[in-house]
Structures are given as structure tokens and as C-alpha cells.
Design a protein around this motif. Structure first.
Motif, PDB file in Angstrom:
ATOM      1  N   GLY A   1       2.660   4.159 -16.874  1.00  0.00           N
ATOM      2  CA  GLY A   1       2.840   5.352 -16.057  1.00  0.00           C
ATOM      3  C   GLY A   1       3.735   6.344 -16.771  1.00  0.00           C
ATOM      4  N   GLN A   2       3.309   7.603 -16.827  1.00  0.00           N
ATOM      5  CA  GLN A   2       4.107   8.661 -17.455  1.00  0.00           C
ATOM      6  C   GLN A   2       4.707   9.544 -16.356  1.00  0.00           C
ATOM      7  N   HIS A   3       5.901  10.062 -16.625  1.00  0.00           N
ATOM      8  CA  HIS A   3       6.576  10.973 -15.693  1.00  0.00           C
ATOM      9  C   HIS A   3       6.767  10.318 -14.313  1.00  0.00           C
ATOM     10  N   VAL A   4       7.148   9.058 -14.337  1.00  0.00           N
ATOM     11  CA  VAL A   4       7.393   8.305 -13.101  1.00  0.00           C
ATOM     12  C   VAL A   4       8.770   8.649 -12.550  1.00  0.00           C
ATOM     13  N   ARG A   5       8.861   8.637 -11.245  1.00  0.00           N
ATOM     14  CA  ARG A   5      10.132   8.887 -10.553  1.00  0.00           C
ATOM     15  C   ARG A   5      10.439   7.684  -9.676  1.00  0.00           C
ATOM     16  N   TYR A   6      11.662   7.161  -9.772  1.00  0.00           N
ATOM     17  CA  TYR A   6      11.996   6.009  -8.935  1.00  0.00           C
ATOM     18  C   TYR A   6      13.511   5.885  -8.782  1.00  0.00           C
ATOM     19  N   PHE A   7      13.905   5.096  -7.780  1.00  0.00           N
ATOM     20  CA  PHE A   7      15.321   4.820  -7.564  1.00  0.00           C
ATOM     21  C   PHE A   7      15.662   3.507  -8.259  1.00  0.00           C
ATOM     22  N   SER A   8      16.622   3.556  -9.169  1.00  0.00           N
ATOM     23  CA  SER A   8      17.012   2.380  -9.930  1.00  0.00           C
ATOM     24  C   SER A   8      18.139   1.636  -9.207  1.00  0.00           C
ATOM     25  N   THR A   9      17.873   0.392  -8.832  1.00  0.00           N
ATOM     26  CA  THR A   9      18.924  -0.421  -8.213  1.00  0.00           C
ATOM     27  C   THR A   9      19.937  -0.883  -9.260  1.00  0.00           C
TER      28      THR A   9
ATOM     29  N   GLY B   1      10.885  12.754   9.610  1.00  0.00           N
ATOM     30  CA  GLY B   1       9.867  12.719   8.564  1.00  0.00           C
ATOM     31  C   GLY B   1      10.314  13.299   7.243  1.00  0.00           C
ATOM     32  N   LYS B   2      11.517  13.838   7.170  1.00  0.00           N
ATOM     33  CA  LYS B   2      12.007  14.428   5.928  1.00  0.00           C
ATOM     34  C   LYS B   2      12.362  13.334   4.925  1.00  0.00           C
ATOM     35  N   THR B   3      11.937  13.508   3.670  1.00  0.00           N
ATOM     36  CA  THR B   3      12.199  12.517   2.630  1.00  0.00           C
ATOM     37  C   THR B   3      13.678  12.503   2.267  1.00  0.00           C
ATOM     38  N   ALA B   4      14.280  11.324   2.375  1.00  0.00           N
ATOM     39  CA  ALA B   4      15.686  11.164   2.029  1.00  0.00           C
ATOM     40  C   ALA B   4      15.865  10.586   0.627  1.00  0.00           C
ATOM     41  N   LEU B   5      14.915   9.743   0.200  1.00  0.00           N
ATOM     42  CA  LEU B   5      15.032   9.100  -1.101  1.00  0.00           C
ATOM     43  C   LEU B   5      13.638   8.678  -1.569  1.00  0.00           C
ATOM     44  N   VAL B   6      13.360   8.926  -2.848  1.00  0.00           N
ATOM     45  CA  VAL B   6      12.100   8.480  -3.448  1.00  0.00           C
ATOM     46  C   VAL B   6      12.347   7.132  -4.118  1.00  0.00           C
ATOM     47  N   LEU B   7      11.746   6.094  -3.571  1.00  0.00           N
ATOM     48  CA  LEU B   7      11.871   4.767  -4.167  1.00  0.00           C
ATOM     49  C   LEU B   7      10.971   4.626  -5.387  1.00  0.00           C
ATOM     50  N   PHE B   8       9.771   5.204  -5.289  1.00  0.00           N
ATOM     51  CA  PHE B   8       8.842   5.176  -6.417  1.00  0.00           C
ATOM     52  C   PHE B   8       7.808   6.279  -6.244  1.00  0.00           C
TER      53      PHE B   8
ATOM     54  N   GLU C   1      18.564   7.970  -8.700  1.00  0.00           N
ATOM     55  CA  GLU C   1      17.153   8.305  -8.830  1.00  0.00           C
ATOM     56  C   GLU C   1      16.881   8.812 -10.240  1.00  0.00           C
ATOM     57  N   LEU C   2      15.819   8.279 -10.851  1.00  0.00           N
ATOM     58  CA  LEU C   2      15.468   8.639 -12.217  1.00  0.00           C
ATOM     59  C   LEU C   2      14.128   9.360 -12.220  1.00  0.00           C
TER      60      LEU C   2
ATOM     61  N   TYR D   1       8.772  -2.379 -16.296  1.00  0.00           N
ATOM     62  CA  TYR D   1       9.947  -2.104 -17.126  1.00  0.00           C
ATOM     63  C   TYR D   1      10.026  -0.615 -17.441  1.00  0.00           C
ATOM     64  N   ASP D   2      11.213  -0.062 -17.259  1.00  0.00           N
ATOM     65  CA  ASP D   2      11.488   1.339 -17.556  1.00  0.00           C
ATOM     66  C   ASP D   2      11.790   1.458 -19.053  1.00  0.00           C
ATOM     67  N   GLN D   3      10.797   1.971 -19.803  1.00  0.00           N
ATOM     68  CA  GLN D   3      10.986   2.088 -21.243  1.00  0.00           C
ATOM     69  C   GLN D   3      11.910   3.239 -21.621  1.00  0.00           C
ATOM     70  N   THR D   4      12.015   4.226 -20.772  1.00  0.00           N
ATOM     71  CA  THR D   4      12.855   5.385 -21.067  1.00  0.00           C
ATOM     72  C   THR D   4      14.339   5.020 -21.057  1.00  0.00           C
ATOM     73  N   HIS D   5      14.743   4.236 -20.054  1.00  0.00           N
ATOM     74  CA  HIS D   5      16.160   3.874 -19.925  1.00  0.00           C
ATOM     75  C   HIS D   5      16.435   2.426 -20.306  1.00  0.00           C
ATOM     76  N   ALA D   6      15.370   1.696 -20.733  1.00  0.00           N
ATOM     77  CA  ALA D   6      15.519   0.305 -21.180  1.00  0.00           C
ATOM     78  C   ALA D   6      16.147  -0.574 -20.106  1.00  0.00           C
ATOM     79  N   VAL D   7      15.629  -0.434 -18.873  1.00  0.00           N
ATOM     80  CA  VAL D   7      16.084  -1.275 -17.771  1.00  0.00           C
ATOM     81  C   VAL D   7      14.856  -1.748 -16.996  1.00  0.00           C
ATOM     82  N   PRO D   8      14.919  -2.939 -16.386  1.00  0.00           N
ATOM     83  CA  PRO D   8      13.794  -3.403 -15.577  1.00  0.00           C
ATOM     84  C   PRO D   8      13.701  -2.605 -14.281  1.00  0.00           C
TER      85      PRO D   8
END
Length: 322
Positions: free
Chosen positions: A50-58, A244-251, A63-64, A96-103
Motif C-alpha cells: 500500500g502506498q500513501h497509507v495513513r494509520y495510527f501507530s500504537t 459522526g465526526k471523525t476523531a481518529l483515523v486508525l487505518f 497518526e502517520l 509492516y510500515d516500511q517508511t518508519h521501520a515499525v510493525p
């Protein structure tokens, strides 16, 4: 050939023809369906990017965005748990997040399904991420051999229930003709999470947010064997306020199977197609045609007698001599 030999040969040919005709019928009705069943000893490794993915890193607690994500999916059949009619496959997914080298995350699935139809069955400690399906139905890992251009219910591992996947037309995957089916799930709340208020910019110590899921998932299926040879998933997981307002994007991202994985699955589908066609078309057709021909020739040899020339009456012969 004397009449006795002719009749004997005819009976032998008729017997051989009858045997071949019955063999062709058994091959088509019994052996063919068995050959088309999903295997018990399945093993496959596929990769998605996946390119240009957005997710919340635990791991980083933030959010990345703009992430390149790589997911490896390993499927292995549990032969001991399988039967003549049921297969049980285990799946392990690691992203695996290849950009930040974290799972990013890992997920295990264990599902049993009907080997002929591919439909999920309740058995064998089936679970997704340690939780049993909410509804035991829908296509699991496999689709039915002889897949048709209709709508199928497909088991969604996030919702843990079946969702319709509508036929969206033919396509070519690694040179193999496939039928494509698309699952479209609009934003739907399926769970809730309690988070520290600071994560979503709230002053409260904790907040209860609804977890929403939406997806457009496309499956490319080999219509002969029912094997899935390509998948793309455009998914969104969000936490939302009560309004219904988005508070956080998990993925949020579009994951596509890598070409090398598609080629490997297409090659496996071609091998399976050859076995199925041999069992359901080639062998029954050849045996049936040979059996009918032998049966017809044999019957003719038994029933048709050799014509003998008529003997002239003795008086006519005497007159002819004189």
C-alpha cells in the motif's frame, strides 16, 4: 468370419462399450466433483503493498501519513482437521510500515469451509483474531468450482459476517481469465473503543468512540477451480464522535497484491484447472465416445447376420443342364 465368431466378437465389443459408458458417467458424476474440491494441504504466501497509507501507530502513539505498508499473508491447510467434505485453513497476516521501520499489526484467522462450495462452516475452533465469527456463512478462503457471474456472499474478517460481493465482469490476471467480484461496504459502526481524551484532543480523561469500517474489496476468481488469484482492498477504519465526526483515523489505504504473488496463484489455478478439466471433460468425453462406438458396433455384429445366396430349385437346375 463365421457367424459364431462374429457374434462372440460383437458381445465382447458390446461389453467393453457398456463398461466405457458407465466409466465415463462415473468419472463425470463422482470423480469430477472430487477433483474440483479445495485441497486440504494448501500452502501459499502472498504479499500486498500500500502506498500513501495513513494509520495510527500504537508504537509511536501518533497518526502517520504517506506510509508505504507491506503485508505478508501466509495460508496453510490443517490436514488433520480436514475431511472429505471440509477443509480447515489457517492464515497469518503481518503488516509492516516500511517508511518508519515499525510493525503495524498482525492477525490470525482459522476458518473451516465446505470444500465444494467454499462456504464457511462452524467447526474446528474457527476464529478471526481470537474471536468467533458473528455469522457462520459466506465464502471463506475459496469459491465454488464453476464460479458464475452472480452475487456471492463473502465472509468479511473485520465485520466477522458475510457481505455481498457483486459480479463486476471478466478480467485478466497474470494471463489467466478470471471473473471479478466487488464487495462494497459503506461506513458502518461495528465496535466501540475507550481512549484517553488526549489522543483525540479532548480534555476528558477518557472518551468512548464508535469504530467505523468501510471497504471496496475486489476479488479476481478463476471460474474453473474457484481459486482467488488476486485481491485489492481499499479500506478505512476510523473512530468517530457520536455526531459522526471523525476523531481518529486508525487505518486508511489501498492494498494491492504484488504481481509476483498474482503470478504464483494464477499458475496454481492453471494446474488445478487441468486436473478438473481432465476429470470432468476430457476423460469422460473420450471414454463415452469410445464406449458408444464399441457398443453400437458390437450390437450390429450380434444382430446382423451374413446373407447367404439363395439356392435354385433342383428342377430349374436340371432344366438348365439340358
Amino acid at each position: 468370419m463365421t457367424g459364431r465368431l462374429r457374434r462372440g466378437a460383437g458381445l465382447v465389443l458390446a461389453g467393453i462399450g457398456s463398461f466405457l459408458a458407465v466409466f465415463a458417467l462415473v468419472q463425470y458424476l463422482v470423480v469430477g466433483p472430487v477433483a474440483a474440491r479445495a485441497p486440504l494441504n494448501e500452502y501459499q504466501v502472498t504479499q500486498y503493498t500500500g502506498q500513501h497509507v495513513r494509520y495510527f501507530s500504537t508504537a509511536l502513539l501518533r497518526e502517520l501519513t504517506g506510509v508505504t505498508l507491506r503485508e505478508t499473508v501466509t495460508v496453510k491447510g490443517d490436514q488433520a482437521a480436514g475431511t472429505a467434505t471440509r477443509a480447515v485453513w489457517d492464515q497469518f497476516s503481518y503488516a509492516y510500515d516500511q517508511t518508519h521501520a515499525v510493525p503495524y499489526q498482525s492477525l490470525t484467522e482459522r476458518l473451516g469451509f465446505d470444500r465444494a462450495t467454499g462456504v464457511l462452516v462452524r467447526c474446528c475452533a474457527g476464529a478471526v483474531g481470537g474471536r468467533a465469527p458473528a455469522v457462520w456463512s459466506g465464502q471463506a478462503f475459496s469459491w465454488p468450482a464453476g464460479t458464475r457471474g452472480v452475487t456471492y456472499d463473502v465472509f468479511d474478517p473485520v465485520l466477522r459476517r458475510p457481505e455481498p460481493a457483486r459480479f463486476s465482469g471478466p478480467a485478466i490476471a497474470a494471463g489467466l481469465r478470471t471473473d471479478t467480484f466487488t464487495e462494497r461496504v459503506p461506513p458502518v459502526r461495528f465496535a466501540s473503543q475507550v481512549l484517553p481524551g488526549t489522543l483525540v484532543g479532548r480534555k476528558k480523561a477518557s472518551v468512548l468512540l464508535g469504530e467505523y469500517y468501510q471497504t471496496v474489496t475486489t476479488f479476481a476468481v478463476d471460474p474453473v477451480s474457484g481459486r482467488v488469484v488476486d485481491v485489492s482492498r481499499d479500506e478505512q477504519l476510523t473512530l468517530r464522535e457520536s455526531d459522526g465526526k471523525t476523531a481518529l483515523v486508525l487505518f486508511g489505504g489501498d492494498l494491492r497484491m504484488q504481481p509476483a504473488s498474482v503470478r504464483a496463484l494464477a499458475a496454481a489455478a492453471r494446474r488445478r484447472d487441468s486436473v478438473i478439466r481432465a476429470a470432468t471433460v476430457t476423460v469422460p468425453a473420450a471414454a463415452g465416445a469410445a464406449g458408444i462406438a464399441a457398443l453400437v458396433i458390437g450390437v450390429l455384429l450380434v444382430l446382423v447376420r451374413r446373407r447367404r445366396p439363395d439356392r435354385a430349385p433342383a428342377a430349374e437346375l436340371t432344366a438348365a443342364v439340358r
